[in-house]
Write a protein that holds these residues in place. Structure first.
Motif, PDB file in Angstrom:
ATOM      1  N   PRO A  55      11.424   1.163   6.406  1.00  0.00           N
ATOM      2  CA  PRO A  55      10.444   0.744   7.414  1.00  0.00           C
ATOM      3  C   PRO A  55       9.314   1.754   7.609  1.00  0.00           C
ATOM      4  O   PRO A  55       8.185   1.364   7.923  1.00  0.00           O
ATOM      5  CB  PRO A  55      11.277   0.605   8.689  1.00  0.00           C
ATOM      6  CG  PRO A  55      12.683   0.398   8.209  1.00  0.00           C
ATOM      7  CD  PRO A  55      12.787   1.203   6.947  1.00  0.00           C
ATOM      8  N   THR A  56       9.606   3.048   7.421  1.00  0.00           N
ATOM      9  CA  THR A  56       8.547   4.050   7.619  1.00  0.00           C
ATOM     10  C   THR A  56       7.506   3.989   6.503  1.00  0.00           C
ATOM     11  O   THR A  56       6.326   4.262   6.722  1.00  0.00           O
ATOM     12  CB  THR A  56       9.138   5.472   7.693  1.00  0.00           C
ATOM     13  OG1 THR A  56       9.868   5.730   6.489  1.00  0.00           O
ATOM     14  CG2 THR A  56      10.060   5.616   8.886  1.00  0.00           C
ATOM     15  N   GLU A  57       7.936   3.600   5.293  1.00  0.00           N
ATOM     16  CA  GLU A  57       7.010   3.484   4.158  1.00  0.00           C
ATOM     17  C   GLU A  57       6.449   2.068   4.018  1.00  0.00           C
ATOM     18  O   GLU A  57       5.587   1.821   3.168  1.00  0.00           O
ATOM     19  CB  GLU A  57       7.728   3.867   2.855  1.00  0.00           C
ATOM     20  CG  GLU A  57       8.132   5.327   2.769  1.00  0.00           C
ATOM     21  CD  GLU A  57       6.921   6.254   2.706  1.00  0.00           C
ATOM     22  OE1 GLU A  57       5.899   5.856   2.126  1.00  0.00           O
ATOM     23  OE2 GLU A  57       7.018   7.372   3.255  1.00  0.00           O
ATOM     24  N   LEU A  58       6.963   1.131   4.831  1.00  0.00           N
ATOM     25  CA  LEU A  58       6.513  -0.268   4.802  1.00  0.00           C
ATOM     26  C   LEU A  58       6.709  -0.905   3.427  1.00  0.00           C
ATOM     27  O   LEU A  58       5.848  -1.649   2.933  1.00  0.00           O
ATOM     28  CB  LEU A  58       5.030  -0.366   5.217  1.00  0.00           C
ATOM     29  CG  LEU A  58       4.667   0.168   6.609  1.00  0.00           C
ATOM     30  CD1 LEU A  58       3.157   0.171   6.806  1.00  0.00           C
ATOM     31  CD2 LEU A  58       5.340  -0.656   7.697  1.00  0.00           C
ATOM     32  N   VAL A  59       7.837  -0.628   2.805  1.00  0.00           N
ATOM     33  CA  VAL A  59       8.130  -1.181   1.477  1.00  0.00           C
ATOM     34  C   VAL A  59       9.544  -1.754   1.455  1.00  0.00           C
ATOM     35  O   VAL A  59      10.493  -1.115   1.907  1.00  0.00           O
ATOM     36  CB  VAL A  59       8.006  -0.096   0.376  1.00  0.00           C
ATOM     37  CG1 VAL A  59       8.434  -0.664  -0.982  1.00  0.00           C
ATOM     38  CG2 VAL A  59       6.576   0.422   0.289  1.00  0.00           C
ATOM     39  N   LEU A  60       9.658  -2.970   0.939  1.00  0.00           N
ATOM     40  CA  LEU A  60      10.959  -3.618   0.784  1.00  0.00           C
ATOM     41  C   LEU A  60      11.114  -4.104  -0.658  1.00  0.00           C
ATOM     42  O   LEU A  60      10.170  -4.661  -1.224  1.00  0.00           O
ATOM     43  CB  LEU A  60      11.084  -4.796   1.752  1.00  0.00           C
ATOM     44  CG  LEU A  60      12.400  -5.595   1.713  1.00  0.00           C
ATOM     45  CD1 LEU A  60      12.768  -6.076   3.123  1.00  0.00           C
ATOM     46  CD2 LEU A  60      12.310  -6.797   0.771  1.00  0.00           C
ATOM     47  N   THR A  61      12.291  -3.868  -1.241  1.00  0.00           N
ATOM     48  CA  THR A  61      12.594  -4.348  -2.598  1.00  0.00           C
ATOM     49  C   THR A  61      13.864  -5.189  -2.536  1.00  0.00           C
ATOM     50  O   THR A  61      14.866  -4.779  -1.945  1.00  0.00           O
ATOM     51  CB  THR A  61      12.802  -3.170  -3.566  1.00  0.00           C
ATOM     52  OG1 THR A  61      11.595  -2.381  -3.614  1.00  0.00           O
ATOM     53  CG2 THR A  61      13.127  -3.666  -4.968  1.00  0.00           C
ATOM     54  N   ALA A  62      13.811  -6.377  -3.137  1.00  0.00           N
ATOM     55  CA  ALA A  62      14.972  -7.272  -3.112  1.00  0.00           C
ATOM     56  C   ALA A  62      15.020  -8.089  -4.396  1.00  0.00           C
ATOM     57  O   ALA A  62      14.036  -8.218  -5.113  1.00  0.00           O
ATOM     58  CB  ALA A  62      14.910  -8.193  -1.903  1.00  0.00           C
ATOM     59  N   ARG A  63      16.217  -8.633  -4.662  1.00  0.00           N
ATOM     60  CA  ARG A  63      16.398  -9.493  -5.834  1.00  0.00           C
ATOM     61  C   ARG A  63      15.783 -10.869  -5.570  1.00  0.00           C
ATOM     62  O   ARG A  63      15.718 -11.324  -4.424  1.00  0.00           O
ATOM     63  CB  ARG A  63      17.886  -9.611  -6.172  1.00  0.00           C
ATOM     64  CG  ARG A  63      18.509  -8.262  -6.523  1.00  0.00           C
ATOM     65  CD  ARG A  63      19.970  -8.369  -6.939  1.00  0.00           C
ATOM     66  NE  ARG A  63      20.498  -7.021  -7.194  1.00  0.00           N
ATOM     67  CZ  ARG A  63      21.262  -6.333  -6.347  1.00  0.00           C
ATOM     68  NH1 ARG A  63      21.624  -6.890  -5.189  1.00  0.00           N
ATOM     69  NH2 ARG A  63      21.678  -5.125  -6.647  1.00  0.00           N
ATOM     70  N   ALA A  64      15.373 -11.529  -6.639  1.00  0.00           N
ATOM     71  CA  ALA A  64      14.591 -12.757  -6.522  1.00  0.00           C
ATOM     72  C   ALA A  64      15.325 -13.890  -5.830  1.00  0.00           C
ATOM     73  O   ALA A  64      14.711 -14.728  -5.166  1.00  0.00           O
ATOM     74  CB  ALA A  64      14.129 -13.207  -7.904  1.00  0.00           C
TER      75      ALA A  64
ATOM     76  N   LYS B 244       4.874  -4.850  -0.007  1.00  0.00           N
ATOM     77  CA  LYS B 244       4.382  -4.106   1.141  1.00  0.00           C
ATOM     78  C   LYS B 244       4.557  -4.997   2.361  1.00  0.00           C
ATOM     79  O   LYS B 244       4.292  -6.197   2.299  1.00  0.00           O
ATOM     80  CB  LYS B 244       2.901  -3.764   0.960  1.00  0.00           C
ATOM     81  CG  LYS B 244       2.282  -3.009   2.127  1.00  0.00           C
ATOM     82  CD  LYS B 244       0.813  -2.753   1.857  1.00  0.00           C
ATOM     83  CE  LYS B 244       0.111  -2.155   3.067  1.00  0.00           C
ATOM     84  NZ  LYS B 244       0.613  -0.839   3.456  1.00  0.00           N
ATOM     85  N   VAL B 245       5.049  -4.432   3.456  1.00  0.00           N
ATOM     86  CA  VAL B 245       5.209  -5.190   4.700  1.00  0.00           C
ATOM     87  C   VAL B 245       4.390  -4.501   5.787  1.00  0.00           C
ATOM     88  O   VAL B 245       3.893  -3.385   5.576  1.00  0.00           O
ATOM     89  CB  VAL B 245       6.700  -5.292   5.106  1.00  0.00           C
ATOM     90  CG1 VAL B 245       7.501  -5.994   4.019  1.00  0.00           C
ATOM     91  CG2 VAL B 245       7.299  -3.914   5.405  1.00  0.00           C
ATOM     92  N   LEU B 246       4.227  -5.133   6.939  1.00  0.00           N
ATOM     93  CA  LEU B 246       3.414  -4.562   8.019  1.00  0.00           C
ATOM     94  C   LEU B 246       4.109  -4.695   9.368  1.00  0.00           C
ATOM     95  O   LEU B 246       4.945  -5.594   9.556  1.00  0.00           O
ATOM     96  CB  LEU B 246       2.053  -5.272   8.094  1.00  0.00           C
ATOM     97  CG  LEU B 246       1.044  -5.000   6.971  1.00  0.00           C
ATOM     98  CD1 LEU B 246      -0.253  -5.755   7.253  1.00  0.00           C
ATOM     99  CD2 LEU B 246       0.763  -3.513   6.794  1.00  0.00           C
TER     100      LEU B 246
END
Length: 350
Positions: free
Chosen positions: A58-67, A169-171
Motif C-alpha cells: 500500500p505504501t508503494e501503491l503497487v499490487l501484483t496478482a495472478r490473472a 498501480k493503485v491510488l
C-alpha cells in the motif's frame, strides 16, 4: 477455487499442446464479458485456477496478482487499505477476473478524469504464441519487436497472448465524495460540461439520461462542499455510479441492440433514433436502437468516433481502415504466429 494457486505450469502445457496440435484456444476467466466481440471456436482455457494476490504494498501503491484472481478479491484488499482501482472497471457479473479486466480494457465513469486500465498496468507475465512465459514491463526491457506488450494486452481480448500475472498501480480513495443531479436537456448538459472542464471543479463522473445531468464530485472536504453549493441541484444516491458502470440502470434493460459509442470530448449530440445515455462527460455514449449498423457507424464516424455493438454480431467492433488492419495482422503474426489465442475474437482477419 477459493485457494490461492499457481497454475502457470498446466496453462503452459495446454498452450504447448495447442501449438503442437494446431488447436485454437478460447481464453476465459469468469466469462462475464462473453457478449463483447465475435464468437471464438476453440478449446476452453480457464484461467480461474491460476489465482491469488502475489504482493501488495500500500505504501508503494503497487499490487501484483495472478490473472484468474476474482476482481472482487482485488477490490476488497484495496478497500481494506482505503485504496482503489481508479478506472472503476466494470465486473458485469460476480465472477469477473483480473485478467478479463485487462483483456477487455473497459473502464467506468471515472475514466476521463483518472485514466484507463492501460494507464495503470505496470507489468505483466504472458505466455506467448511461441510457447514461452515472459515478463514485460517494470524494470524489464520491452520485447525485441519494440512493443510495450504489457499495455498492448489491455483491450486485446486475449488475441495477443495469455496473461498469467499483472502488476498494477493503485491510488488512495478520495477523502470526500458527493453526487448531485441537475435538470438539463442534453444540449445544455454538454455545454455546461464543456464550460466546467475549464474550471477547477472536482468532477470525477458525469452522466446524462436525457433529462438529468448526474455529477460526482471528489476531493478534499472543502472543495467538494463549495462545488456542491455552487452547482446546486438535488442530492443523488452515490450507488447510481456503480449501477451505471455495471449496466444495471433501467436504460440497459432492453431487447434491442445495445451500442457503446466513443466520441471526442465536446462532441455534438448524436442524431440517431432510439434512446441514449451519456457517460464520461459525453465522451462515451450508450445507444439502444434498431437502426442498421452501417447507419450507426456512419453517424459516429462523422463525429470522429467509433462504435461497438454488444451481443452476437459479425462485426461487433468498428471495422479497421486497411493500413490499421494490416498492422493488427502483423502484430498478431509476431506474437501468435499459429493464431491459437482467441482467433477472430475482435476481427475475422486477426
Amino acid at each position: 477455487m477459493g485457494q490461492d494457486h499457481d497454475d502457470s505450469t498446466s496453462m503452459m502445457e495446454q498452450v504447448i499442446y495447442a501449438l503442437n496440435e494446431r488447436v485454437p484456444l478460447r481464453i476465459q476467466g469468469g466469462n462475464t464479458k462473453a457478449n463483447i466481440g465475435r464468437r471464438v471456436a476453440g478449446e476452453i482455457l480457464d484461467t480461474r485456477v491460476h489465482r491469488g494476490i502475489i504482493s501488495y504494498d500500500p505504501t508503494e501503491l503497487v499490487l501484483t496478482a495472478r490473472a484468474g484472481t476474482p476482481l472482487k478479491e482485488i477490490e476488497a484488499a484495496l478497500e481494506a487499505e482505503n485504496q482503489m482501482l481508479p478506472f472503476e472497471p466494470p465486473h458485469l457479473g460476480q465472477s469477473a477476473t483480473l485478467g478479463g479486466m485487462v483483456a477487455s480494457g473497459m473502464s467506468g465513469p471515472r475514466r476521463p478524469w483518472a485514466g484507463s486500465v492501460r494507464d495503470y498496468v505496470l507489468g505483466t507475465r504472458i505466455i506467448t504464441g511461441h510457447g514461452k512465459l515472459l515478463r514485460f514491463g517494470g524494470e524489464v526491457m520491452k520485447n525485441v519487436a519494440g512493443y510495450d506488450l504489457s499495455r498492448l494486452m489491455a483491450g486485446s481480448f486475449g488475441c495477443l497472448g495469455l496473461l498469467t500475472e499483472i502488476s498494477l498501480k493503485v491510488l488512495p480513495k478520495p477523502r470526500q465524495c458527493a453526487s448531485v443531479k441537475l435538470e438539463l436537456n442534453t444540449h445544455q448538459a454538454l455545454a455546461k460540461l464543456a464550460a466546467w472542464g475549464q474550471q477547477p471543479i472536482p468532477i470525477s463522473a458525469a452522466s446524462h439520461d436525457g433529462k438529468f445531468l448526474q455529477l460526482r464530485l471528489e476531493g478534499g472536504e472543502g472543495s467538494v462542499k463549495s462545488a456542491c453549493e455552487r452547482l446546486g441541484g438535488e442530492a443523488l444516491d452515490g450507488s447510481y455510479w456503480s449501477k451505471l458502470r455495471e449496466r444495471q440502470l433501467p436504460f440497459f434493460d432492453t431487447s434491442e441492440p445495445l451500442w457503446r459509442i466513443s466520441v471526442p470530448n465536446n462532441s455534438a449530440v448524436l442524431n440517431l433514433p432510439g434512446k441514449q445515455l451519456l457517460d464520461w462527460g459525453g465522451a462515451q455514449r450508450w445507444l439502444v436502437t434498431d437502426e442498421p449498423a452501417e447507419v450507426v457507424r456512419l453517424a459516429v464516424t462523422a463525429l470522429g468516433g467509433h462504435a461497438t455493438r454488444f451481443g452476437t454480431h459479425e462485426f461487433p467492433f468498428q471495422p479497421l481502415p486497411e493500413p490499421l488492419l494490416r498492422y493488427h495482422q502483423r502484430l498478431k503474426l509476431q506474437l501468435d504466429p499459429q493464431r491459437i489465442f482467441n482467433p477472430g475474437r475482435m476481427y475475422a482477419e486477426v
